[in-house]
Motif scaffolding. Structure first.
Motif, PDB file in Angstrom:
ATOM      1  N   ALA A  80       7.190  -9.788  -3.581  1.00 14.87           N
ATOM      2  CA  ALA A  80       5.779 -10.027  -3.357  1.00 14.87           C
ATOM      3  C   ALA A  80       5.073  -8.902  -2.785  1.00 14.87           C
ATOM      4  O   ALA A  80       5.725  -8.314  -2.026  1.00 14.87           O
ATOM      5  CB  ALA A  80       5.538 -11.183  -2.447  1.00 14.87           C
ATOM      6  N   VAL A 178       5.062   3.834   7.072  1.00 12.41           N
ATOM      7  CA  VAL A 178       4.379   2.518   7.636  1.00 12.41           C
ATOM      8  C   VAL A 178       5.384   1.552   7.895  1.00 12.41           C
ATOM      9  O   VAL A 178       6.271   1.446   7.009  1.00 12.41           O
ATOM     10  CB  VAL A 178       3.256   2.153   6.749  1.00 12.41           C
TER      11      VAL A 178
ATOM     12  N   GLU B  58       0.912   3.304  -9.747  1.00 11.37           N
ATOM     13  CA  GLU B  58       1.489   2.123  -9.286  1.00 11.37           C
ATOM     14  C   GLU B  58       1.631   1.952  -7.850  1.00 11.37           C
ATOM     15  O   GLU B  58       1.557   0.865  -7.410  1.00 11.37           O
ATOM     16  CB  GLU B  58       2.712   1.883 -10.262  1.00 11.37           C
ATOM     17  N   GLU B  59       1.992   3.114  -7.341  1.00 12.72           N
ATOM     18  CA  GLU B  59       2.362   2.845  -5.925  1.00 12.72           C
ATOM     19  C   GLU B  59       1.155   3.098  -5.315  1.00 12.72           C
ATOM     20  O   GLU B  59       1.137   3.068  -3.946  1.00 12.72           O
ATOM     21  CB  GLU B  59       3.240   4.251  -5.608  1.00 12.72           C
ATOM     22  N   ALA B  75      -8.810   5.602   0.238  1.00 15.75           N
ATOM     23  CA  ALA B  75      -8.083   4.699   1.054  1.00 15.75           C
ATOM     24  C   ALA B  75      -6.705   4.233   0.387  1.00 15.75           C
ATOM     25  O   ALA B  75      -7.034   3.355  -0.529  1.00 15.75           O
ATOM     26  CB  ALA B  75      -9.023   3.431   1.281  1.00 15.75           C
ATOM     27  N   PRO B  76      -5.655   4.721   0.530  1.00 14.76           N
ATOM     28  CA  PRO B  76      -4.433   4.708  -0.026  1.00 14.76           C
ATOM     29  C   PRO B  76      -4.286   2.915  -0.088  1.00 14.76           C
ATOM     30  O   PRO B  76      -4.097   2.445   0.851  1.00 14.76           O
ATOM     31  CB  PRO B  76      -3.516   5.336   0.578  1.00 14.76           C
ATOM     32  N   GLN B  77      -4.288   2.413  -1.434  1.00 14.98           N
ATOM     33  CA  GLN B  77      -4.220   0.899  -1.522  1.00 14.98           C
ATOM     34  C   GLN B  77      -2.582   0.734  -1.305  1.00 14.98           C
ATOM     35  O   GLN B  77      -2.115  -0.011  -2.178  1.00 14.98           O
ATOM     36  CB  GLN B  77      -4.704   0.241  -2.577  1.00 14.98           C
ATOM     37  N   ARG B  78      -1.930   1.179  -0.328  1.00 17.26           N
ATOM     38  CA  ARG B  78      -0.562   0.972  -0.473  1.00 17.26           C
ATOM     39  C   ARG B  78      -0.139  -0.567  -0.448  1.00 17.26           C
ATOM     40  O   ARG B  78      -0.779  -1.361   0.531  1.00 17.26           O
ATOM     41  CB  ARG B  78       0.221   1.613   0.657  1.00 17.26           C
ATOM     42  N   GLN B  79       0.761  -0.877  -1.204  1.00 16.18           N
ATOM     43  CA  GLN B  79       1.357  -2.204  -1.399  1.00 16.18           C
ATOM     44  C   GLN B  79       2.426  -2.311  -0.562  1.00 16.18           C
ATOM     45  O   GLN B  79       3.403  -1.495  -0.945  1.00 16.18           O
ATOM     46  CB  GLN B  79       1.240  -2.558  -2.785  1.00 16.18           C
ATOM     47  N   ALA B  80       2.413  -3.328   0.445  1.00 14.59           N
ATOM     48  CA  ALA B  80       3.739  -3.519   1.009  1.00 14.59           C
ATOM     49  C   ALA B  80       4.492  -4.448   0.080  1.00 14.59           C
ATOM     50  O   ALA B  80       4.128  -5.483  -0.335  1.00 14.59           O
ATOM     51  CB  ALA B  80       3.573  -4.168   2.183  1.00 14.59           C
ATOM     52  N   ARG B  81       5.600  -4.109  -0.198  1.00 15.28           N
ATOM     53  CA  ARG B  81       6.406  -5.030  -0.913  1.00 15.28           C
ATOM     54  C   ARG B  81       7.563  -5.718  -0.030  1.00 15.28           C
ATOM     55  O   ARG B  81       8.388  -5.208   0.285  1.00 15.28           O
ATOM     56  CB  ARG B  81       7.270  -4.358  -2.162  1.00 15.28           C
ATOM     57  N   PHE B  82       7.154  -7.107   0.113  1.00 12.97           N
ATOM     58  CA  PHE B  82       8.038  -7.944   0.923  1.00 12.97           C
ATOM     59  C   PHE B  82       9.284  -8.658  -0.178  1.00 12.97           C
ATOM     60  O   PHE B  82       8.774  -9.157  -0.941  1.00 12.97           O
ATOM     61  CB  PHE B  82       7.416  -8.964   1.616  1.00 12.97           C
ATOM     62  N   THR B 232       8.260  -4.974   6.839  1.00 11.85           N
ATOM     63  CA  THR B 232       8.614  -4.021   6.048  1.00 11.85           C
ATOM     64  C   THR B 232       8.338  -2.650   6.368  1.00 11.85           C
ATOM     65  O   THR B 232       7.501  -2.710   7.111  1.00 11.85           O
ATOM     66  CB  THR B 232       7.814  -4.600   4.710  1.00 11.85           C
ATOM     67  N   ARG B 233       9.039  -1.773   5.547  1.00 11.98           N
ATOM     68  CA  ARG B 233       8.619  -0.599   5.900  1.00 11.98           C
ATOM     69  C   ARG B 233       8.501   0.253   4.375  1.00 11.98           C
ATOM     70  O   ARG B 233       9.255  -0.147   3.555  1.00 11.98           O
ATOM     71  CB  ARG B 233       9.589   0.490   6.593  1.00 11.98           C
ATOM     72  N   PHE B 234       7.401   1.303   4.420  1.00 13.98           N
ATOM     73  CA  PHE B 234       7.307   2.097   3.327  1.00 13.98           C
ATOM     74  C   PHE B 234       6.807   3.305   3.683  1.00 13.98           C
ATOM     75  O   PHE B 234       6.572   3.634   4.620  1.00 13.98           O
ATOM     76  CB  PHE B 234       6.429   1.202   2.069  1.00 13.98           C
TER      77      PHE B 234
END
Lengths: 234, 234
Positions: A80, A178, B58-59, B75-82, B232-234
DNA sequence: GAGTGGTCTAGACCACAGT
DNA sequence: CTGTGGTCTAGACCACTCG
């Protein structure tokens, strides 16, 4: 029944592969034909097949190993993707009017728990900022944030009275790592006041720690108003 | 200062681009050179540059538009992937011993709220399964699940006494769409008993709805034990 | 209209992991 | 050793969208 797959385009190939998995034509753990064979079947180059299969693997449908080939994953490890929005954008996306209000901002020494959590050294100076985010003038989120002074020296001169610390940080300092957590916490008296809920009420909470190349930048706790839910679809 | 970038390889290009963003050489909203120019700089083909930039977009680091070019996202729309794990795997990843226990399983008519939530038609038969997941014999998760009989007919003959409904479903029926929500809920008397917490305690909760090509398959509420956090970490 | 990214081709060499 | 995916090249045409 001939293979009806005169399609080109890696997207169509992706869709075809997904269809075959969903229809049961390709079962879990099953070995797919290799890229060269698929390229022949789809009348395209191996490059195109490669892109389709590579993306499906990234998306968690396939497993690929050199020499071993490509397999259908049995338990799709679907991931997700939560886009972590700025509060302002989240509120505006909900069609509401956003309002920011500073509660307090002061330089202080990091408390023990924070120093431990961020692995701070001897320099424990932090800027402690607390603020509110409103949706249509009703409480939406209470933010409790600490910014490591040593990592962001200009923070001591920053003005958080009109610009939220998160937006300020984004403009000021990049980050490389993060850690994001979601949990359920309980409203104490102060938090209940900020969020306009009763004491003891469950509060959806996000915690975020940000680093810049190994140095801790900020720790934030974000408490959401009653009824908030974080949703994603895929 | 000549451009030190005789690197090939899309990964090295990605890293170089990230470094330039992080160092401030390329600032937010700034327009990057086009792919052709970057290809010259990096001594590679445009294809290689394209892959690097595409993945960075994509990232969530870059924004790309035809004709408009490639920009650094402010504003980096970083997406957390769970990664949504099976409970069993989650428990085992924590180094614990997993145990499953069925609480109840019975065929029934979907209650109004569920029928509305899943947009059920006239056929409201569902299988209602409630079960517990333990870590080292302490409560880890209480699962309250409804499975739409019309979408999964064999569910009426399924045996959930030893295999959890989620694992059974994964083996039985594929899915195409998922809606996943996280929220904080409050332990009522029954839930408090299952999770061994006091009544009123905040409980981290995940809700999941799964469809197969437009038809609802299952709705599940998963209540986690006290102290649980999803990280989660990224 | 023109510039940019999006995609595809045909071919090549390489890296890795089974045999 | 050998088969597979991983990646790159050199070139081409297309699709979108900004001006």
């Amino acid at each position: 029944m001939t293979q009806t797959a005169d399609t080109t385009g890696y997207k169509e190939i992706k869709q075809t592969v997904l269809d075959r998995i969903r229809s049961g034509q390709w079962l879990p753990d099953m070995l797919l034909p290799n890229e060269q064979d698929l390229a022949v079947e789809f009348s395209c180059t191996r490059t195109t097949v490669n892109r389709a299969l590579r993306e499906l693997a990234e998306e968690g449908f396939l497993e690929r190993r050199r020499k071993a080939g490509t397999r259908v994953l049995s338990a799709p490890q679907r991931q997700a993707r939560f886009t972590i929005p700025l509060v302002r954008e989240e509120v505006e996306a909900l069609g509401g009017t956003y309002r920011y209000a500073l509660v307090s901002a002061q330089a202080e020494q990091a408390p023990e728990w924070l120093a431990a959590r961020l692995a701070l050294g001897s320099d424990r100076r932090v800027m402690h900022v607390r603020c509110m985010h409103f949706l249509n003038n009703t409480p939406f989120q209470f933010e409790d944030r600490w910014i490591v002074t040593a990592s962001v020296p200009p923070v001591e001169q920053a003005d958080f009275s009109t610009l939220g610390p998160n937006e300020w940080l984004i403009q000021t300092v990049p980050f490389t790592n993060v850690e994001l957590s979601f949990l359920a916490s309980r409203a104490d008296a102060e938090l209940a006041g900020f969020l306009d809920v009763t004491v003891g009420e469950p509060v959806f909470t996000a915690e975020r720690i940000t680093w810049l190349q190994g140095s801790p930048v900020t720790f934030a706790k974000m408490y959401f108003a009653a009824g908030y839910r974080m949703t994603t679809r895929f």
